[in-house]
Write a protein that holds these residues in place. Structure first.
Motif, mmCIF file in Angstrom:
data_model
loop_
_atom_site.group_PDB
_atom_site.id
_atom_site.type_symbol
_atom_site.label_atom_id
_atom_site.label_comp_id
_atom_site.label_asym_id
_atom_site.label_seq_id
_atom_site.Cartn_x
_atom_site.Cartn_y
_atom_site.Cartn_z
ATOM 1 N N ARG A 158 15.483 17.932 7.610
ATOM 2 C CA ARG A 158 15.173 16.533 7.330
ATOM 3 C C ARG A 158 16.070 16.041 6.209
ATOM 4 O O ARG A 158 16.307 16.749 5.237
ATOM 5 N N LEU B 55 24.569 11.852 18.810
ATOM 6 C CA LEU B 55 23.326 11.151 18.518
ATOM 7 C C LEU B 55 22.359 12.084 17.793
ATOM 8 O O LEU B 55 21.774 11.734 16.764
ATOM 9 N N ASN C 195 20.885 12.097 13.763
ATOM 10 C CA ASN C 195 19.480 12.231 13.409
ATOM 11 C C ASN C 195 19.228 13.370 12.433
ATOM 12 O O ASN C 195 18.380 13.272 11.581
#
Ligand SMILES: *[C@@H]1O[C@H](CO)[C@@H](O)[C@H](O)[C@H]1NC(C)=O
Ligand SMILES: *[C@@H]1O[C@H](CO)[C@@H](O)[C@H](O)[C@H]1NC(C)=O
Ligand SMILES: *[C@@H]1O[C@H](CO)[C@@H](O)[C@H](O)[C@H]1NC(C)=O
Ligand SMILES: *[C@@H]1O[C@H](CO)[C@@H](O)[C@H](O)[C@H]1NC(C)=O
Length: 488
Positions: free
Chosen positions: A22, A390, A394
């Protein structure tokens, strides 16, 4: 196993292994308290109050340009393509299209541009312009537009800009309301002026930019109006023969009155001071990293729009080069480009451009169509590359910019990048909301961020601006550090 596929799999595996789970979310806008009223936001804690100028000792656009010209002397500033030939092609169904063959860019350096500006500026005064009289620029985006703009700034002349798509009534109203005495125009615009000439009470002079075929309009204007009609070069020459000292404006003086198509009724003129525009430019300096001498800017949007005006003024302040083009000649496949010759972006190879969503949508559709037409392995590769990138955006920093990026660039994206010259590092979209889908698509294909801005002519464009490292789409970003935003 096919070595080609091993080569493909290794970097994917490596980036998967190293993928960070993250990303830490950065704070991009924070609430502030302005005079006890709640609901204001400013960009972030780095800015305690709105920025005013990025350049020490520079407080007006006139000073900014002079400052840049003295610093970047022989760096190229204004680039224009010469017309090599103009042809009429007819399609099988009998319609005919104009096709242009344009040459390489030819450049004017900062020192030369400064000279042109000083000459034109003196010429304007020598023509007999009085204090308080404003000058309108009513022409397509081109080097002369920028020269005229800077020339007016040096004499504290307010420039009135008029959107060229405005109708006769709006045009009349704008020129009348600002009591313009001098209009600088191109061919199409001169034609429009002649048509409404009898209604223009204050116009005394017309300065025309020498465009192909303009002599017909010039002769009509000379025969049928009372205007003094001079060419751009004549005015420059007049100034060179009798130079006049600059009459520099104050930060609070009005630099530009901009008429754009309002949503209802007659257009309204938005007054922008030197201080206003300078604040926007200064704020953008804090957002786009390393703006400077290495940058080449593709100029093709209307300069009568604040987005383009601010962008070009900023480029001319940081040592960048501005190459002029048009929306109809932008790429090799643009409608006015002769087959087999270069569009503006291929000839210029810009690093920066501004765009309106309609243009980016067109690029996206073009790429999709091409990929679909190719089909087979090419399409498969494109699809895999696209989805890998893509996913990388992210999650993993490495996937986005590491070995795997190189691989996909090689295989797929270099060809797409080439449509806009191959060197784009940042695109700013403004003027209307950009669809998240297009933003992501172009962002992935170009491998460059598409910043989105939001603003009004009334806020000198500078409302909000998404950050360079913000990978989200469909947002216009936090407030620029020159603005507070109040959410009611
Ligand atoms: C610039 O022009 C405006 C009006 O056109 C005038 O009010 C202002 O005083 C001028 N500024 C300077 C520094 O002369
Ligand atoms: C322009 O302004 C004058 C007064 O300054 C007015 O008499 C005239 O009707 C106006 N024309 C238009 C077309 O608005
Ligand atoms: C303008 O006047 C000149 C001389 O009086 C004439 O030769 C020329 O044809 C006129 N042009 C137009 C467009 O009426
Ligand atoms: C990217 O992340 C967002 C939420 O963080 C998620 O909704 C979206 O599906 C993800 N897309 C891909 C391709 O992984």
């Amino acid at each position: 196993m096919n070595p080609y596929f091993v080569g493909l799999l290794v970097p994917i595996a490596v980036s998967l292994l190293l993928q960070k789970r993250r990303k830490v979310e950065k704070k991009r806008g924070v609430p502030v308290d302005v005079g006890g009223e709640p609901g204001y936001a400013i960009r972030n804690h780095r800015f305690e109050r709105p920025v005013e100028t990025h350049w020490e000792g520079v407080n007006t656009l006139a000073e900014l340009f002079e400052h840049a010209c003295k610093e970047y002397l022989y760096m190229p500033l204004l680039g224009t393509r010469k017309l090599i030939s103009r042809e009429i092609e007819s399609s099988p169904d009998g319609r005919s299209f104009e096709k242009l063959h344009l040459g390489e860019y030819e450049w004017k350096c900062y020192a030369e541009a400064f000279k042109s500006v000083c000459n034109f500026s003196s010429g304007l005064v020598n023509l007999g312009r009085q204090d308080n009289e404003s000058v309108a620029i009513f022409a397509e985006t081109q080097a002369e537009w920028q020269i005229a703009l800077q020339a007016c700034f040096r004499q504290n002349i307010t420039v009135v800009t008029i959107y060229s798509s405005l109708g006769e009534e709006a045009l009349c109203h704008s020129l009348n309301e600002t009591e313009v005495t001098t209009v600088i125009c191109g061919r199409k615009e001169l034609k429009k002026l002649i048509d409404i000439g009898w209604q223009l009470d204050t116009v005394k002079r017309v300065i025309y930019i020498n465009e192909e075929g303009i002599s017909a309009e010039v002769s009509i204007a000379q025969n049928s109006t009372s205007w003094s009609v001079k060419s751009f070069e004549e005015v420059g020459k007049l100034g060179a023969e009798a130079p006049v000292d600059a009459n520099m404006p104050l930060p609070s003086d009005v630099a530009v009155i901009m008429y754009t198509s309002g949503s209802t009724g007659l257009p309204k003129g938005v007054m922008m001071t030197h201080r206003n525009v300078l604040a926007t430019l200064s704020a953008v300096m804090t957002i786009v990293p390393e703006l400077g001498k290495k940058d080449i800017y593709m100029a093709y949007l209307p300069l009568a729009h604040i987005l383009e005006l601010a962008a070009e003024t900023l480029m001319a302040a940081v040592g960048a080069s501005i190459g002029y083009g048009s929306a109809l000649t932008l790429t090799d496949t643009s409608s006015k480009i002769k087959k087999g010759t270069l569009g503006d972006a291929s000839a210029l190879r810009p690093t920066l451009m501004t765009a309106v969503p309609a243009i980016l949508d067109r690029v996206r559709d073009g790429v999709r169509k091409k990929v679909d037409a190719k089909g087979g392995v090419a399409k498969k590769l494109f699809d895999i590359g696209y989805s890998r990138r893509l996913a990388a955006i992210n999650g993993s920093w490495l996937g986005a910019w590491g070995v795997e990026k190189l691989l996909w660039d090689r295989l797929v994206f270099t060809k797409v990048r080439a449509i806009l010259g191959g060197n784009i590092r940042f695109v700013l979209s403004g003027g209307a909301p950009l669809s998240g889908d297009t933003q992501r698509f172009i962002n992935i294909c170009l491998g460059a961020p598409i910043g989105q801005g939001y603003g009004l002519t009334e806020t000198c464009a500078g409302g909000t601006f998404s950050e360079y490292d913000d990978t989200s789409v469909g947002r216009v970003g936090a407030p620029l550090p020159c603005s507070y935003i109040k959410v009611d």
